[in-house]
Design a protein around this motif. Sequence first.
Motif, PDB file in Angstrom:
ATOM      1  N   CYS A 410       0.636  -1.613  -0.019  1.00 55.89           N
ATOM      2  CA  CYS A 410       0.182  -0.008  -0.270  1.00 55.89           C
ATOM      3  C   CYS A 410       0.791   1.151  -0.222  1.00 55.89           C
ATOM      4  O   CYS A 410       1.856   1.718   0.935  1.00 55.89           O
ATOM      5  CB  CYS A 410      -0.594   0.017   0.830  1.00 55.89           C
ATOM      6  SG  CYS A 410      -2.234  -1.518   1.314  1.00 55.89           S
ATOM      7  N   TYR A 412       1.253   5.214  -1.483  1.00 55.94           N
ATOM      8  CA  TYR A 412       0.625   7.312  -1.182  1.00 55.94           C
ATOM      9  C   TYR A 412       1.735   7.546  -2.247  1.00 55.94           C
ATOM     10  O   TYR A 412       2.793   7.474  -2.098  1.00 55.94           O
ATOM     11  CB  TYR A 412       0.968   7.622  -0.073  1.00 55.94           C
ATOM     12  CG  TYR A 412       0.248   7.476   1.516  1.00 55.94           C
ATOM     13  CD1 TYR A 412      -0.912   7.287   1.440  1.00 55.94           C
ATOM     14  CD2 TYR A 412       0.956   7.677   2.352  1.00 55.94           C
ATOM     15  CE1 TYR A 412      -2.107   7.188   2.292  1.00 55.94           C
ATOM     16  CE2 TYR A 412      -0.164   7.007   3.641  1.00 55.94           C
ATOM     17  CZ  TYR A 412      -0.968   6.397   3.540  1.00 55.94           C
ATOM     18  OH  TYR A 412      -1.550   6.183   4.416  1.00 55.94           O
ATOM     19  N   ASP A 422      -3.914  13.212  -1.163  1.00 60.60           N
ATOM     20  CA  ASP A 422      -5.264  12.241  -1.349  1.00 60.60           C
ATOM     21  C   ASP A 422      -5.106  12.114  -3.401  1.00 60.60           C
ATOM     22  O   ASP A 422      -5.604  11.469  -3.771  1.00 60.60           O
ATOM     23  CB  ASP A 422      -6.081  13.116  -0.617  1.00 60.60           C
ATOM     24  CG  ASP A 422      -6.570  12.056   0.705  1.00 60.60           C
ATOM     25  OD1 ASP A 422      -5.060  11.660   1.341  1.00 60.60           O
ATOM     26  OD2 ASP A 422      -7.114  12.334   1.674  1.00 60.60           O
ATOM     27  N   THR A 425      -2.585  10.748  -5.183  1.00 65.73           N
ATOM     28  CA  THR A 425      -2.661   9.685  -5.487  1.00 65.73           C
ATOM     29  C   THR A 425      -3.534   9.344  -6.252  1.00 65.73           C
ATOM     30  O   THR A 425      -3.214   8.387  -6.992  1.00 65.73           O
ATOM     31  CB  THR A 425      -2.511   8.860  -3.823  1.00 65.73           C
ATOM     32  OG1 THR A 425      -1.554   9.816  -2.915  1.00 65.73           O
ATOM     33  CG2 THR A 425      -2.768   7.332  -3.620  1.00 65.73           C
ATOM     34  N   ARG A 426      -4.536   9.411  -6.052  1.00 64.92           N
ATOM     35  CA  ARG A 426      -5.936   9.077  -6.810  1.00 64.92           C
ATOM     36  C   ARG A 426      -5.804   9.791  -8.434  1.00 64.92           C
ATOM     37  O   ARG A 426      -6.176   8.198  -8.984  1.00 64.92           O
ATOM     38  CB  ARG A 426      -7.215   9.847  -6.068  1.00 64.92           C
ATOM     39  CG  ARG A 426      -8.414  10.148  -7.153  1.00 64.92           C
ATOM     40  CD  ARG A 426      -9.700  10.814  -6.334  1.00 64.92           C
ATOM     41  NE  ARG A 426     -10.116  10.248  -4.877  1.00 64.92           N
ATOM     42  CZ  ARG A 426      -9.795  10.556  -4.209  1.00 64.92           C
ATOM     43  NH1 ARG A 426      -9.497  12.057  -4.336  1.00 64.92           N
ATOM     44  NH2 ARG A 426     -10.681  10.653  -3.072  1.00 64.92           N
ATOM     45  N   LEU A 429      -3.627   6.223 -10.199  1.00 66.43           N
ATOM     46  CA  LEU A 429      -4.095   5.392  -9.557  1.00 66.43           C
ATOM     47  C   LEU A 429      -5.099   5.566 -11.257  1.00 66.43           C
ATOM     48  O   LEU A 429      -5.114   5.011 -12.114  1.00 66.43           O
ATOM     49  CB  LEU A 429      -4.995   4.979  -8.682  1.00 66.43           C
ATOM     50  CG  LEU A 429      -5.833   3.721  -8.822  1.00 66.43           C
ATOM     51  CD1 LEU A 429      -6.172   3.171  -6.767  1.00 66.43           C
ATOM     52  CD2 LEU A 429      -7.710   4.559  -9.071  1.00 66.43           C
ATOM     53  N   THR A 441      -6.564  -0.950  -7.184  1.00 64.83           N
ATOM     54  CA  THR A 441      -7.911  -0.369  -6.446  1.00 64.83           C
ATOM     55  C   THR A 441      -7.097   0.221  -5.144  1.00 64.83           C
ATOM     56  O   THR A 441      -6.035   0.299  -4.866  1.00 64.83           O
ATOM     57  CB  THR A 441      -8.770  -1.421  -5.774  1.00 64.83           C
ATOM     58  OG1 THR A 441      -7.986  -2.532  -5.257  1.00 64.83           O
ATOM     59  CG2 THR A 441      -9.224  -2.312  -6.334  1.00 64.83           C
ATOM     60  N   HIS A 442      -8.278   0.378  -5.517  1.00 66.00           N
ATOM     61  CA  HIS A 442      -7.334   2.044  -3.182  1.00 66.00           C
ATOM     62  C   HIS A 442      -8.239   1.365  -1.992  1.00 66.00           C
ATOM     63  O   HIS A 442      -8.757   0.885  -1.858  1.00 66.00           O
ATOM     64  CB  HIS A 442      -7.929   3.264  -3.945  1.00 66.00           C
ATOM     65  CG  HIS A 442      -9.414   3.765  -3.803  1.00 66.00           C
ATOM     66  ND1 HIS A 442      -9.887   3.616  -3.947  1.00 66.00           N
ATOM     67  CD2 HIS A 442     -10.098   4.214  -2.104  1.00 66.00           C
ATOM     68  CE1 HIS A 442     -11.741   3.776  -4.307  1.00 66.00           C
ATOM     69  NE2 HIS A 442     -11.445   4.114  -3.293  1.00 66.00           N
ATOM     70  N   TYR A 449      -6.198   8.996   1.253  1.00 64.51           N
ATOM     71  CA  TYR A 449      -6.720   7.163   0.462  1.00 64.51           C
ATOM     72  C   TYR A 449      -5.247   7.368  -0.263  1.00 64.51           C
ATOM     73  O   TYR A 449      -3.817   7.418   0.492  1.00 64.51           O
ATOM     74  CB  TYR A 449      -7.104   8.887  -1.081  1.00 64.51           C
ATOM     75  CG  TYR A 449      -7.012   7.973  -2.168  1.00 64.51           C
ATOM     76  CD1 TYR A 449      -9.025   7.739  -2.331  1.00 64.51           C
ATOM     77  CD2 TYR A 449      -6.357   7.668  -3.045  1.00 64.51           C
ATOM     78  CE1 TYR A 449      -9.366   6.851  -3.833  1.00 64.51           C
ATOM     79  CE2 TYR A 449      -6.623   7.141  -4.401  1.00 64.51           C
ATOM     80  CZ  TYR A 449      -8.682   6.789  -4.712  1.00 64.51           C
ATOM     81  OH  TYR A 449      -8.350   5.956  -5.574  1.00 64.51           O
ATOM     82  N   ILE A 451      -2.933   3.389  -2.374  1.00 62.15           N
ATOM     83  CA  ILE A 451      -2.768   2.780  -3.313  1.00 62.15           C
ATOM     84  C   ILE A 451      -2.887   1.473  -3.212  1.00 62.15           C
ATOM     85  O   ILE A 451      -1.245   1.387  -2.615  1.00 62.15           O
ATOM     86  CB  ILE A 451      -2.147   3.281  -5.189  1.00 62.15           C
ATOM     87  CG1 ILE A 451      -2.508   4.122  -5.359  1.00 62.15           C
ATOM     88  CG2 ILE A 451      -2.020   1.690  -5.505  1.00 62.15           C
ATOM     89  CD1 ILE A 451      -1.574   5.262  -6.600  1.00 62.15           C
ATOM     90  N   ARG A 452      -3.084  -0.029  -3.091  1.00 59.84           N
ATOM     91  CA  ARG A 452      -2.946  -0.839  -2.845  1.00 59.84           C
ATOM     92  C   ARG A 452      -2.739  -1.784  -3.930  1.00 59.84           C
ATOM     93  O   ARG A 452      -3.551  -1.559  -5.272  1.00 59.84           O
ATOM     94  CB  ARG A 452      -4.566  -2.044  -2.515  1.00 59.84           C
ATOM     95  CG  ARG A 452      -4.779  -0.942  -1.444  1.00 59.84           C
ATOM     96  CD  ARG A 452      -6.812  -2.231  -0.967  1.00 59.84           C
ATOM     97  NE  ARG A 452      -6.289  -3.418  -0.914  1.00 59.84           N
ATOM     98  CZ  ARG A 452      -6.198  -4.177  -1.418  1.00 59.84           C
ATOM     99  NH1 ARG A 452      -6.619  -4.219  -2.992  1.00 59.84           N
ATOM    100  NH2 ARG A 452      -6.076  -5.649  -1.337  1.00 59.84           N
TER     101      ARG A 452
END
Length: 475
Positions: A410, A412, A422, A425-426, A429, A441-442, A449, A451-452
């Motif tokens: 996981c 950032y 956030d 990061t979004r 992704l 996915t997150h 927020y 990222i996985r």
Amino acid sequence: MPDLDPDEFRRLGHQLVDWVAEHRASLASLPVRPEVTPGAIRAQLPASLPDKPADDVGAALTALLDDVVVPGSLHWQHPGFFGYFPANASLLSLLGDLASGGLGGQGMLWSTAPAGTEVEQVLMDAFAEALGLGPEFTFDGGGGGSLQDSASSGALVALLAALHRSSPDWRESGVDGRERVYVTAETHSSLAKAVRVAGLGAQALRIVPFAPGTFAMSPEALAGMLADDVAAGLRPVLVCPTVGTTGTGAVDPVRAVALAAREHGMWVHVDAAWAGVAALCPEFRYVLDGVELVDSFCTDAHKWLCTAFDASFLWVRDGRALPDALSITPEYLRNAATESGAVVDYRDWQVPLGRRFRALKLWAVVQGTGLDGLREHIRGHVALASELAERVRAAPRFALAVEPSLALVCLYVLGPDGEPDDEATRATLERVNAGGRSFLTHTSIEGRYAIRVAIGSLTTTASDVDTLWRSLTSP
């Protein structure tokens, strides 16, 4: 209704097997995520079903697959799939699924499926040994296991067994509103759903705080909550420690949780849906620490163990617990074998009456890979995750959100101030997913927020992780 004759089935079957083989061979060339909008797939399909059969069933099916299904699917078997958790539908397991469908058996009772029942029993006992669960979870040791459709169903039947043990007249009188179930904020939502399905109400779900500096359940906080709830006249029924949470891969301290629960006689159910199979490898057997103290343990074969959905292992220490809670026997199900008490009727180990011969999928996988092959599969993904984590540590624009857990990383994206950003990061992704070569996915970690990256697809290699890293780090 006219069915296919064996020769026609053979012809069409070869055609479909060829299609599956070609699809898998070319999968890496496809975008992982489809570019579709809601309703677009429905718009491609006729609104009414045909009154007459198709002239060529095989052509009709492959046309649907090629023109509608493949372009409109998220490709879970793609080597660039890093979202959620893996769904290892190996071709080996599909052979077992084909055999199961070909037999067309109904495994609700031993008498309706003697081979289906006993193959599953042998398989469950053998996997309990291979994982290191201990003899108490085997049929020979007084416990036993079954293949559920999912960890969600495993959690539900464990809760029903827990309710029965807490209140033996529960089957007749129902719940009284004093029942309590203990989880953390990281516990899978299937536990909350199980509480809802069992009719306990939202007030029954108690959220145990994390141990300081972790995302794992605090045994001390649990002990305090249990004492307070008992003093208030409530009835602790079940606690669910998780081994490998979906959000961060956290591992709850199963041993300490089980000891805290012991004095209240409550059921301890371990949800190890993703991570539990890692215990096949001796070096990862720490994930089972304390399992010898619990009442039930669940881990999925259909995530990381090369077996097509659905196949979820559920073991219980007391082989009578599930039948005592779930068995209902109308006259039409009575038979001499059941009455003898010498057999297992798996309909008493699950919510539905009917069940498929799931064990054939796993049998095919183990025959094709051996346990050593499965261990190599798991170790390879853990190694790739470790290498990715080192890249994240070394990159100035990125940071690990938590320490890696087995094959889950996981992370950032950092802003100019060096803090997790956030929006950045979004946006990262979304850019990676739009590129089509990888899919992520997150999760939310303490409101941030993140990222996985869940590494685990059957064909994922170091090259695919390299492709992901380039996508993550490109401007």
